[in-house]
Each structure stands twice: as C-alpha cells, then as structure tokens.
Design a protein around this motif. Structure first.
Motif, PDB file in Angstrom:
ATOM      1  N   GLU A  11      26.610 -18.637   9.290  1.00  0.00           N
ATOM      2  CA  GLU A  11      26.213 -17.685   8.253  1.00  0.00           C
ATOM      3  C   GLU A  11      25.811 -16.399   8.949  1.00  0.00           C
ATOM      4  N   ASP A  12      25.898 -15.310   8.221  1.00  0.00           N
ATOM      5  CA  ASP A  12      25.576 -14.018   8.829  1.00  0.00           C
ATOM      6  C   ASP A  12      24.072 -13.816   9.009  1.00  0.00           C
ATOM      7  N   ASP A  13      23.251 -14.792   8.633  1.00  0.00           N
ATOM      8  CA  ASP A  13      21.809 -14.612   8.830  1.00  0.00           C
ATOM      9  C   ASP A  13      21.398 -14.999  10.256  1.00  0.00           C
ATOM     10  N   GLY A  14      22.388 -15.449  11.047  1.00  0.00           N
ATOM     11  CA  GLY A  14      22.116 -15.769  12.452  1.00  0.00           C
ATOM     12  C   GLY A  14      21.256 -17.014  12.631  1.00  0.00           C
ATOM     13  N   ASN A  15      21.184 -17.894  11.618  1.00  0.00           N
ATOM     14  CA  ASN A  15      20.337 -19.094  11.714  1.00  0.00           C
ATOM     15  C   ASN A  15      20.822 -20.032  12.821  1.00  0.00           C
ATOM     16  N   VAL A  16      22.098 -20.437  12.750  1.00  0.00           N
ATOM     17  CA  VAL A  16      22.633 -21.324  13.798  1.00  0.00           C
ATOM     18  C   VAL A  16      23.003 -20.456  14.996  1.00  0.00           C
ATOM     19  N   LYS A  17      22.261 -20.654  16.100  1.00  0.00           N
ATOM     20  CA  LYS A  17      22.459 -19.811  17.287  1.00  0.00           C
ATOM     21  C   LYS A  17      23.606 -20.331  18.151  1.00  0.00           C
ATOM     22  N   GLU A  18      23.607 -21.634  18.357  1.00  0.00           N
ATOM     23  CA  GLU A  18      24.619 -22.239  19.232  1.00  0.00           C
ATOM     24  C   GLU A  18      24.890 -23.646  18.740  1.00  0.00           C
ATOM     25  N   PHE A  19      26.073 -24.141  19.085  1.00  0.00           N
ATOM     26  CA  PHE A  19      26.334 -25.543  18.767  1.00  0.00           C
ATOM     27  C   PHE A  19      27.331 -26.118  19.758  1.00  0.00           C
ATOM     28  N   VAL A  20      27.243 -27.428  19.963  1.00  0.00           N
ATOM     29  CA  VAL A  20      28.277 -28.140  20.722  1.00  0.00           C
ATOM     30  C   VAL A  20      28.598 -29.411  19.947  1.00  0.00           C
ATOM     31  N   ILE A  21      29.831 -29.866  20.104  1.00  0.00           N
ATOM     32  CA  ILE A  21      30.252 -31.102  19.436  1.00  0.00           C
ATOM     33  C   ILE A  21      30.698 -32.083  20.506  1.00  0.00           C
ATOM     34  N   LYS A  22      30.185 -33.287  20.417  1.00  0.00           N
ATOM     35  CA  LYS A  22      30.571 -34.324  21.390  1.00  0.00           C
ATOM     36  C   LYS A  22      31.214 -35.481  20.648  1.00  0.00           C
ATOM     37  N   GLN A  23      32.358 -35.935  21.171  1.00  0.00           N
ATOM     38  CA  GLN A  23      32.956 -37.146  20.610  1.00  0.00           C
ATOM     39  C   GLN A  23      32.428 -38.317  21.431  1.00  0.00           C
ATOM     40  N   THR A  24      31.633 -39.190  20.788  1.00  0.00           N
ATOM     41  CA  THR A  24      30.994 -40.287  21.524  1.00  0.00           C
ATOM     42  C   THR A  24      31.800 -41.583  21.430  1.00  0.00           C
ATOM     43  N   LYS A  25      32.455 -41.801  20.273  1.00  0.00           N
ATOM     44  CA  LYS A  25      33.359 -42.947  20.091  1.00  0.00           C
ATOM     45  C   LYS A  25      34.577 -42.420  19.343  1.00  0.00           C
ATOM     46  N   ILE A  26      35.589 -43.262  19.170  1.00  0.00           N
ATOM     47  CA  ILE A  26      36.808 -42.794  18.504  1.00  0.00           C
ATOM     48  C   ILE A  26      36.516 -42.278  17.091  1.00  0.00           C
ATOM     49  N   ASP A  27      35.475 -42.820  16.436  1.00  0.00           N
ATOM     50  CA  ASP A  27      35.191 -42.373  15.069  1.00  0.00           C
ATOM     51  C   ASP A  27      33.830 -41.686  14.941  1.00  0.00           C
ATOM     52  N   SER A  28      33.177 -41.402  16.093  1.00  0.00           N
ATOM     53  CA  SER A  28      31.814 -40.866  16.035  1.00  0.00           C
ATOM     54  C   SER A  28      31.643 -39.584  16.837  1.00  0.00           C
ATOM     55  N   PHE A  29      30.921 -38.661  16.242  1.00  0.00           N
ATOM     56  CA  PHE A  29      30.694 -37.354  16.842  1.00  0.00           C
ATOM     57  C   PHE A  29      29.224 -36.965  16.705  1.00  0.00           C
ATOM     58  N   GLU A  30      28.771 -36.193  17.662  1.00  0.00           N
ATOM     59  CA  GLU A  30      27.425 -35.618  17.567  1.00  0.00           C
ATOM     60  C   GLU A  30      27.562 -34.107  17.524  1.00  0.00           C
ATOM     61  N   ILE A  31      26.847 -33.467  16.597  1.00  0.00           N
ATOM     62  CA  ILE A  31      26.789 -31.999  16.596  1.00  0.00           C
ATOM     63  C   ILE A  31      25.369 -31.621  16.987  1.00  0.00           C
ATOM     64  N   GLU A  32      25.251 -31.030  18.181  1.00  0.00           N
ATOM     65  CA  GLU A  32      23.942 -30.543  18.626  1.00  0.00           C
ATOM     66  C   GLU A  32      23.897 -29.052  18.323  1.00  0.00           C
ATOM     67  N   TYR A  33      22.799 -28.618  17.731  1.00  0.00           N
ATOM     68  CA  TYR A  33      22.738 -27.194  17.397  1.00  0.00           C
ATOM     69  C   TYR A  33      21.331 -26.641  17.602  1.00  0.00           C
ATOM     70  N   VAL A  34      21.296 -25.339  17.851  1.00  0.00           N
ATOM     71  CA  VAL A  34      20.029 -24.622  17.985  1.00  0.00           C
ATOM     72  C   VAL A  34      19.931 -23.699  16.791  1.00  0.00           C
ATOM     73  N   SER A  35      18.833 -23.805  16.018  1.00  0.00           N
ATOM     74  CA  SER A  35      18.691 -22.928  14.854  1.00  0.00           C
ATOM     75  C   SER A  35      17.224 -22.672  14.557  1.00  0.00           C
ATOM     76  N   GLU A  36      16.987 -21.610  13.813  1.00  0.00           N
ATOM     77  CA  GLU A  36      15.609 -21.297  13.421  1.00  0.00           C
ATOM     78  C   GLU A  36      15.134 -22.300  12.368  1.00  0.00           C
TER      79      GLU A  36
END
Length: 436
Positions: free
Chosen positions: A363-388
């Motif tokens: 969003e243009d409010d700059g809430n989500v500063k950064e994110f990474v996505i990790k695939q941990t299993k064939i059907d599972s993912f983690e989204i790590e994010y930094v936000s206010e």
C-alpha cells in the motif's frame, strides 16, 4: 509498418521525438564533452531538488552543495513515505509516470518519473535494442512476463502488448503441458526476439533440451534473446544459446531508474552513462577503484519529479578496470538471483511470481517495509514481513486469494511479523527462498 509503438508513447504525453534527439546528441559526445555533460547534469539535478523538493532538502540538510561525496546515499527505506510527500513542486501523480518497484529485493515502494525522463528511458531502450536490429515498431516480441489475472488488468495488459507488438506468455505456470503450448506458438509465429525473466526462459530452454529441439529450426525468424530481472548464470547462458541457436543478451535494469547495463555486440556489459551516473561505493560511501566490488549506487540525471540521487539499489557489482566515464563496463553483478517454486500439482513458478502476489500487500502508506517468502515444504510457505502495523485478517484474506489466483489453491501460508529480516552477508535481501 505504421510506427504504432512510438505514436502510443507520444499520445501518452511522452516526448519521444525530443528524447530521441537528446539521446543522439549525448551518444555523439567526445570523451571530454561527455565528462563536462556528466558534471553539469549532476550539479543541475541536485540543485533542482534542493530548490524544489522539500523531502530531499530535509534529507540532505543543506540548500546548496559543493561536494558530491558529502551527499547522503539514499536507499529504499528512506523512500518509504507516501509518494505525495516525495514529489517535487509542480509534479503530481497525475502529470508524472507512477509505478511500483517489483520488490525483488524485498523492499517494494511506489516511485515517480517526470514524463520527459520516462521518454528518455524508452529512447535508451530503443537505442540499445537497436544494436541487435530490433525495432519496437516492427519487430515481434515473444514476452515471458507476469500478467495481472483480474479481468480488467489482464485485458489492459494484453492491449498494451498489442500496441507494443508483442505476444505474452504468462510465467505463472510453466509445467510441461504449458511449455508444449509455448513451443507450438513458436512453430506458428514469426517472432523476431525473446524478452523476459531469466528463470522462466531458462525453464523453457531446459524443456527444449529434454525434447532435443533447437528453437531456431522451428522459428527461423528469431534474431536474439534478451533476459532481464534476475541473475543469468554462465551455464544458463550457454544452455540458452545452445537450445535457441541465437545470441543471448543480458540486461540489468531497475524500473525506478532505467536500463542500467546492457550487453553490447562485443559481449561487454555496457553501463548506461547517458541518463544515469553509476558509482561503486564501499561501506563508508567512498568510491572503490575499478576492479573492486562494492555497492551499486545510481543517480538519475534527468528525473525532476522524484530524487534518485546517489541511490543504493541493493546490489553489489564490479566495474571493469578498462571502464571510462563515457563507457563504463560492468564486469560482474553479484546477487539478484531467484529460485523457482515447485507446487504440489507439479506446477513450477518462478520466484518473481511472488511479486505479483505480494503486490496485494503493498500500500502507498508504506506500512509493509520489507518482506521475504520462504517455501518450507511443497505445500507450505512462510511470509516474513516488517511493518508498522500487523497485517489484519482482511489483508491476509486478500493475499491468500491472490495466491490461489496466481499459483494454486490449498497452499498453506504462515505470516510472521518481524522487527527486521535476515540478510545475506552482502546485505542483500532475497525475496524468495526455497528450502526444499
């Protein structure tokens, strides 16, 4: 053929004739004239922003500058404020070119260019593609890119493709059945060149290798392949050249800037010294000698709508020892690689697919500063994010819906809010990582 491409840009307010004429003039400079041009443009763009851009003036803390090296180095975190607060006087969202960065470095943000600066970006693309006999008005492009999945966004993009004389292969599903269809399209279409994301084009080449097919034998009109947005490894380049039977050109760019480097016909990665000033700096923001690795820091010499002055793009690179101010050569780009996600259905999707998915959280409010996505299993993912503020259920639902649309249903996602994200030893944040 009618120059539809140029005309479309012109009708959208991009002064293509003037931009092309200015670029021709810059390219024709002698070494000495080029040096004077760069120095003048640097002073001009900094002075302009110090006088007309309160955001930049605040950041620098002075009204006139005398020493280039003392100017602060900008990064994406500095720019994560609403766009309105970063624009220069006289520029608005309506009269500028506005877009989002891909977030391939994990730090997405919205940026602006004034229309003349963006016209110069197109002029610089047209000039470099011309080295290989490609003309955007007449050459037909096979495009390996993402595409919006919603009805209106999709139709808009397809119409843009029509005006730009290109056919788009969506990269969200590159299973063998889809690659077979892509192959059929090449058999029945007179494509002049291939352009798109490295990992997707490499997947297609591996498919051709498996079938023992050289692309040029079934599509003899092909002249060249340009890869972009992700690292091209040497063994992949050899594979592409072998399976396509045409030269493979490596492109390095950033949507908020321009083409940064483009492989010339001598095989050198020539840095754009016409619209950009590129520096390689150490951790103390001092220039390193050619042949030494450092952070790639770039100044956009023409962008008046928004300051990109000594802007750290988040990549590490080395300039060749033989580089000059007029003809810098990028010897090596370190970083910028993307993995491929393998899904339960057997579908393969390049890491860049996640750019289209995570666009929903930008969003243009700059809430989500950064994110990474990790695939941990064939059907599972983690989204790590930094936000206010933590993502709410509504936003998470929106992301899950986008994931179903772009990837496939029944995938598990865990959202983890963090204070900071793990970076590589080079300070690079990798947006997508497969742990499989």
């Amino acid at each position: 053929m009618f120059p539809l491409f140029d005309l479309t840009l012109q009708l959208n307010g991009f002064q293509m004739k003037e931009a092309k004429a200015e670029l021709r003039k810059i390219v024709a400079f002698s070494e000495k004239e080029h040096e004077v041009f760069i120095e003048n443009k640097k002073v001009e763009i900094v002075d302009f922003h110090l006088q007309n851009n309160p955001f930049y003036k605040d950041l620098v803390g002075i009204t006139t500058f005398t020493n280039w090296e003392e100017l602060p180095v900008l990064n994406k975190q500095n720019l994560q404020k609403p766009l309105q607060e970063r624009l220069s006087k006289g520029y608005s969202i309506k009269n500028s070119y506005v877009n989002k960065t891909s977030g391939s470095s994990g730090t997405p943000f919205i940026f602006a260019k004034d229309k003349y600066c963006h016209a110069l970006t197109w002029a610089s693309n047209i000039y470099r593609f011309g080295w290989y006999g490609i003309d955007f008005n007449t050459s037909y492009q096979a495009r390996f890119y993402g595409i919006p999945m919603d009805f209106i966004g999709n139709k808009k993009e397809r119409f843009k493709d029509f005006l730009s004389h290109r056919f788009r292969f969506s990269i969200f599903d590159l299973s063998d059945a889809v690659l077979e269809k892509i192959l059929k399209k090449f058999q029945n279409t007179k494509f002049d060149y291939i352009n798109g994301y490295t990992s997707s084009i490499v997947l297609f080449a591996k498919f051709l290798q498996k079938k023992d097919i050289i692309l040029i034998t079934i599509c003899p009109s092909l002249k060249v392949c340009m890869v972009t947005s992700e690292m091209l490894f040497e063994d992949d380049k050899l594979l592409l050249e072998k399976q396509f039977g045409i030269p493979v050109v490596n492109e390095y760019g950033a949507s908020e800037l321009d083409l940064i480097a483009f492989q010339n016909t001598e095989g050198e990665w020539q840095v754009n010294s016409e619209t950009l000033f590129v520096e390689i700096l150490d951790e103390n923001n001092k220039a390193v000698p050619n042949g030494t690795s450092g952070r790639i820091v770039i100044t956009s010499l023409f962008n008046k709508a928004h300051p990109f002055i000594r802007y750290d793009i988040g990549d590490i690179g080395i300039l060749d020892e033989k580089s000059t101010l007029q003809k810098p050569i990028l010897k090596k780009l370190i970083g910028r690689t993307n993995d491929v996600a393998v899904l339960p259905s057997g579908k393969k999707s390049p890491g860049l697919t996640f750019y289209y998915v995570t666009k929903s959280i930008i969003e243009d409010d700059g809430n989500v500063k950064e994110f990474v996505i990790k695939q941990t299993k064939i059907d599972s993912f983690e989204i790590e994010y930094v936000s206010e503020v933590e993502l709410n259920l509504e936003q998470i639902k929106k992301i899950k819906k986008a994931i179903e649309l772009y990837l496939e249903p029944d995938l598990n996602f865990i959202f983890i809010r963090k204070d900071s994200l793990e970076r590589s030893n080079r300070g690079k944040l990798k947006q997508f990582k497969s742990m499989l």
